[in-house]
Design a protein around this motif. Structure first.
Motif, PDB file in Angstrom:
ATOM      1  N   ILE A   1       0.946  -1.300  -0.257  1.00 36.37           N
ATOM      2  CA  ILE A   1       0.047  -0.106  -0.067  1.00 36.37           C
ATOM      3  C   ILE A   1       1.017   1.334   0.078  1.00 36.37           C
ATOM      4  O   ILE A   1       0.600   1.912  -0.811  1.00 36.37           O
ATOM      5  N   ALA A   2       1.877   1.258   0.752  1.00 41.02           N
ATOM      6  CA  ALA A   2       2.661   2.249   0.777  1.00 41.02           C
ATOM      7  C   ALA A   2       3.488   2.728  -0.508  1.00 41.02           C
ATOM      8  O   ALA A   2       3.625   3.846  -0.980  1.00 41.02           O
ATOM      9  N   ILE A   3       3.803   1.563  -1.157  1.00 41.72           N
ATOM     10  CA  ILE A   3       4.502   1.897  -2.399  1.00 41.72           C
ATOM     11  C   ILE A   3       3.581   2.523  -3.392  1.00 41.72           C
ATOM     12  O   ILE A   3       3.822   3.501  -4.214  1.00 41.72           O
ATOM     13  N   VAL A   4       2.415   1.962  -3.451  1.00 40.64           N
ATOM     14  CA  VAL A   4       1.333   2.487  -4.314  1.00 40.64           C
ATOM     15  C   VAL A   4       1.123   3.917  -3.947  1.00 40.64           C
ATOM     16  O   VAL A   4       1.049   4.956  -5.029  1.00 40.64           O
ATOM     17  N   LEU A   5       0.932   4.255  -2.474  1.00 38.11           N
ATOM     18  CA  LEU A   5       1.030   5.931  -2.149  1.00 38.11           C
ATOM     19  C   LEU A   5       2.207   6.658  -2.887  1.00 38.11           C
ATOM     20  O   LEU A   5       2.158   7.781  -3.012  1.00 38.11           O
TER      21      LEU A   5
ATOM     22  N   LEU B   1       6.402   5.286   7.137  1.00 38.14           N
ATOM     23  CA  LEU B   1       5.568   5.082   8.260  1.00 38.14           C
ATOM     24  C   LEU B   1       5.355   3.518   8.356  1.00 38.14           C
ATOM     25  O   LEU B   1       5.257   2.832   9.407  1.00 38.14           O
ATOM     26  N   ALA B   2       5.242   3.077   7.070  1.00 35.32           N
ATOM     27  CA  ALA B   2       5.145   1.422   7.026  1.00 35.32           C
ATOM     28  C   ALA B   2       6.109   0.656   7.735  1.00 35.32           C
ATOM     29  O   ALA B   2       6.053  -0.201   8.477  1.00 35.32           O
ATOM     30  N   ALA B   3       7.281   0.986   7.188  1.00 37.59           N
ATOM     31  CA  ALA B   3       8.352   0.450   8.146  1.00 37.59           C
ATOM     32  C   ALA B   3       8.499   0.645   9.432  1.00 37.59           C
ATOM     33  O   ALA B   3       8.940  -0.391  10.093  1.00 37.59           O
ATOM     34  N   PHE B   4       7.999   1.761  10.054  1.00 34.98           N
ATOM     35  CA  PHE B   4       8.047   1.965  11.366  1.00 34.98           C
ATOM     36  C   PHE B   4       7.203   0.881  12.051  1.00 34.98           C
ATOM     37  O   PHE B   4       7.510   0.380  13.042  1.00 34.98           O
ATOM     38  N   ILE B   5       5.756   0.858  11.523  1.00 38.08           N
ATOM     39  CA  ILE B   5       4.857   0.129  11.895  1.00 38.08           C
ATOM     40  C   ILE B   5       5.466  -1.349  11.846  1.00 38.08           C
ATOM     41  O   ILE B   5       5.275  -2.185  12.882  1.00 38.08           O
ATOM     42  N   ASN B   6       5.968  -1.875  10.751  1.00 41.87           N
ATOM     43  CA  ASN B   6       6.264  -3.207  10.638  1.00 41.87           C
ATOM     44  C   ASN B   6       7.413  -3.627  11.553  1.00 41.87           C
ATOM     45  O   ASN B   6       7.182  -4.598  12.101  1.00 41.87           O
TER      46      ASN B   6
ATOM     47  N   VAL C   1      25.658  32.293   7.675  1.00 44.96           N
ATOM     48  CA  VAL C   1      24.662  31.385   7.437  1.00 44.96           C
ATOM     49  C   VAL C   1      23.880  30.723   9.046  1.00 44.96           C
ATOM     50  O   VAL C   1      24.558  30.751   9.687  1.00 44.96           O
ATOM     51  N   HIS C   2      22.661  31.309   9.015  1.00 47.98           N
ATOM     52  CA  HIS C   2      21.825  30.601  10.378  1.00 47.98           C
ATOM     53  C   HIS C   2      20.675  29.868  10.098  1.00 47.98           C
ATOM     54  O   HIS C   2      20.221  30.083   8.872  1.00 47.98           O
ATOM     55  N   HIS C   3      19.734  29.591  11.106  1.00 50.03           N
ATOM     56  CA  HIS C   3      18.521  29.039  11.046  1.00 50.03           C
ATOM     57  C   HIS C   3      18.342  27.918   9.861  1.00 50.03           C
ATOM     58  O   HIS C   3      17.637  28.050   8.969  1.00 50.03           O
ATOM     59  N   VAL C   4      19.059  26.840  10.132  1.00 50.63           N
ATOM     60  CA  VAL C   4      18.956  25.717   9.205  1.00 50.63           C
ATOM     61  C   VAL C   4      18.254  24.694   9.418  1.00 50.63           C
ATOM     62  O   VAL C   4      18.287  24.103  10.799  1.00 50.63           O
ATOM     63  N   HIS C   5      17.290  24.160   8.626  1.00 51.77           N
ATOM     64  CA  HIS C   5      16.369  23.043   8.932  1.00 51.77           C
ATOM     65  C   HIS C   5      16.982  21.886   7.825  1.00 51.77           C
ATOM     66  O   HIS C   5      17.094  22.226   6.790  1.00 51.77           O
ATOM     67  N   MET C   6      17.302  20.529   8.150  1.00 52.55           N
ATOM     68  CA  MET C   6      17.669  19.781   7.111  1.00 52.55           C
ATOM     69  C   MET C   6      16.812  18.294   7.589  1.00 52.55           C
ATOM     70  O   MET C   6      16.928  17.865   8.662  1.00 52.55           O
ATOM     71  N   TRP C   7      16.233  17.959   6.561  1.00 51.38           N
ATOM     72  CA  TRP C   7      15.358  16.646   6.916  1.00 51.38           C
ATOM     73  C   TRP C   7      15.277  15.637   5.440  1.00 51.38           C
ATOM     74  O   TRP C   7      15.702  16.346   4.392  1.00 51.38           O
ATOM     75  N   SER C   8      14.946  14.567   5.571  1.00 48.76           N
ATOM     76  CA  SER C   8      14.506  13.377   4.466  1.00 48.76           C
ATOM     77  C   SER C   8      12.986  13.089   4.681  1.00 48.76           C
ATOM     78  O   SER C   8      12.410  12.961   5.773  1.00 48.76           O
ATOM     79  N   VAL C   9      12.604  13.268   3.603  1.00 45.66           N
ATOM     80  CA  VAL C   9      11.028  12.840   3.481  1.00 45.66           C
ATOM     81  C   VAL C   9      10.747  10.960   3.525  1.00 45.66           C
ATOM     82  O   VAL C   9       9.945  10.644   4.093  1.00 45.66           O
ATOM     83  N   SER C  10      11.783  10.513   2.539  1.00 42.90           N
ATOM     84  CA  SER C  10      11.698   9.386   2.352  1.00 42.90           C
ATOM     85  C   SER C  10      12.833   8.220   2.572  1.00 42.90           C
ATOM     86  O   SER C  10      12.813   7.147   2.445  1.00 42.90           O
ATOM     87  N   GLY C  11      13.898   9.150   2.998  1.00 43.88           N
ATOM     88  CA  GLY C  11      15.120   8.312   3.145  1.00 43.88           C
ATOM     89  C   GLY C  11      15.949   8.464   1.634  1.00 43.88           C
ATOM     90  O   GLY C  11      17.038   8.091   2.040  1.00 43.88           O
ATOM     91  N   ASN C  12      15.179   8.691   0.440  1.00 42.80           N
ATOM     92  CA  ASN C  12      16.131   8.715  -0.747  1.00 42.80           C
ATOM     93  C   ASN C  12      16.436  10.175  -1.026  1.00 42.80           C
ATOM     94  O   ASN C  12      16.967  10.665  -1.955  1.00 42.80           O
ATOM     95  N   ASP C  13      15.517  11.259  -0.412  1.00 44.95           N
ATOM     96  CA  ASP C  13      15.799  12.702  -0.536  1.00 44.95           C
ATOM     97  C   ASP C  13      16.204  13.511   0.486  1.00 44.95           C
ATOM     98  O   ASP C  13      16.043  13.249   1.662  1.00 44.95           O
TER      99      ASP C  13
ATOM    100  N   SER D   1      13.736   4.423  10.703  1.00 40.67           N
ATOM    101  CA  SER D   1      12.513   5.045  10.320  1.00 40.67           C
ATOM    102  C   SER D   1      12.437   6.039  11.357  1.00 40.67           C
ATOM    103  O   SER D   1      11.697   7.140  10.976  1.00 40.67           O
ATOM    104  N   THR D   2      12.562   5.919  12.582  1.00 41.20           N
ATOM    105  CA  THR D   2      12.125   6.865  13.533  1.00 41.20           C
ATOM    106  C   THR D   2      13.047   8.122  13.419  1.00 41.20           C
ATOM    107  O   THR D   2      12.401   9.263  13.571  1.00 41.20           O
ATOM    108  N   LYS D   3      14.284   8.003  13.079  1.00 36.75           N
ATOM    109  CA  LYS D   3      15.042   8.901  12.715  1.00 36.75           C
ATOM    110  C   LYS D   3      14.451   9.968  11.542  1.00 36.75           C
ATOM    111  O   LYS D   3      14.472  11.198  11.732  1.00 36.75           O
ATOM    112  N   ILE D   4      13.884   9.129  10.608  1.00 40.28           N
ATOM    113  CA  ILE D   4      13.210  10.006   9.502  1.00 40.28           C
ATOM    114  C   ILE D   4      11.927  10.816   9.828  1.00 40.28           C
ATOM    115  O   ILE D   4      11.621  11.677   9.732  1.00 40.28           O
TER     116      ILE D   4
END
Ligand SMILES: [Zn+2]
Ligand SMILES: [Zn+2]
Ligand SMILES: [Zn+2]
Length: 296
Positions: free
Chosen positions: A57-61, A80-85, A228-240, A198-201
């Motif tokens: 379901i996650a892959i389709v989404l 989210l699926a990896a976290f629940i699994n 350089v200030h006020h930085v936010h860095m994150w990943s949405v899917s683990g690949n970006d 998955s928790t880290k992401i």
């Protein structure tokens, strides 16, 4: 970008069915032979079927386009699926370990021939799933975790065969509990790693491969950049990787900032940061800290 053809989908559905049948078969075998090892392997396979359904379901989404409501798209569903699994897997594994300890203290009769026959057939079921998923394991975080999983399951089924033989020839009944615990520890280790990743992401942590301080220094070495200030860095899917950043400049025409922007982009693209949001400013922020100090 990678594409998931309808062929991939067929393979995943096939794996779900194989897993489900292997599970039912093993529960029957565990019941008939009195082996906890078979039942634990079955419960485990059953939880796998559930996980694969969630992953599917996650892959389709994940391939649905972004829209005004979900501006990041649906890629996070896979995490989210990896976290629940992994969470479910940890709970089941802890339960099985507990059962194994109880059985170790007071062993019960096992019929090794029945155990052996069911173990051999389940082993081939698991091998089949592993082969089907193997070719798909290169790209996706979740498919890869599923494939690794199937591989360890095949090894586990093999261990069931070996212990049935040990019981048959040496009456070594305790092996059923001992191997159940060893398999549980192995699976637990893998599930915990996946849970942490998955928790880290989900916690929007900075990707482990990048160093904020290094990025700050690289950008501050560009001409006319004051800090350089006020930085936010994150990943949405683990690949970006997404980056949000404030850059204080010497006062200049907006058109003159284009060249600075290009230099910043070059630095960041090299570090595989693919979604960049820059705020150029002269002296508008009180805090010059690299970290966000906003109170929400
Ligand atoms: Zn499994
Ligand atoms: Zn600022
Ligand atoms: Zn902030």
């Amino acid at each position: 970008m990678h594409q998931h053809s309808s062929n991939d989908n067929k393979n995943i559905i096939a794996v779900i069915f194989i897993n489900f049948f292997v599970s039912c078969f093993e529960i029957l075998g565990g019941y008939l032979s009195g082996s906890l090892l078979l039942i634990s392997d079955a419960l485990h396979n059953l939880s796998d079927s559930v996980s694969i359904v969630i992953s599917y379901i996650a892959i389709v989404l994940a391939h649905k386009k972004t829209n005004q409501k979900y501006t990041f798209g649906y890629k996070r569903a896979e995490i989210l699926a990896a976290f629940i699994n992994s969470g479910i897997l940890i709970l089941i594994t802890l339960y099985i370990s507990f059962e194994a300890i109880l059985r170790f203290i007071s062993p019960n009769k096992i019929v090794p021939i029945t155990m052996l026959i069911f173990a051999i057939i389940s082993f081939f079921g698991n091998i089949l799933s592993t082969i089907i998923l193997h070719s798909k394991s290169k790209h996706s975080f979740n498919i890869k975790s599923t494939y690794l999983h199937m591989l360890s399951d095949a090894l586990a089924s093999f261990a069931v065969i070996v212990s049935a033989l040990l019981i048959l020839y040496f009456k070594f009944y305790a092996i059923d509990s001992i191997l159940t615990i060893i398999i549980a520890i192995y699976i637990l280790r893998e599930a915990i790693q996946l849970l942490i990743k998955s928790t880290k992401i989900l916690m929007e942590s900075s990707p482990d491969t990048l160093n904020l301080e290094e990025i700050k220094m690289a950008i501050e070495s560009i001409d006319n950049v004051k800090n350089v200030h006020h930085v936010h860095m994150w990943s949405v899917s683990g690949n970006d990787i997404f980056l949000e950043i404030h850059i204080e400049l010497n006062d200049m025409l907006l058109s003159q900032t284009e060249i600075i922007k290009q230099k910043v982009y070059n630095i960041l693209k090299e570090k595989k940061i693919n979604h960049i949001n820059i705020q150029f400013e002269t002296n508008s922020c009180l805090s010059k800290s690299i970290l966000c100090e906003d109170k929400f």
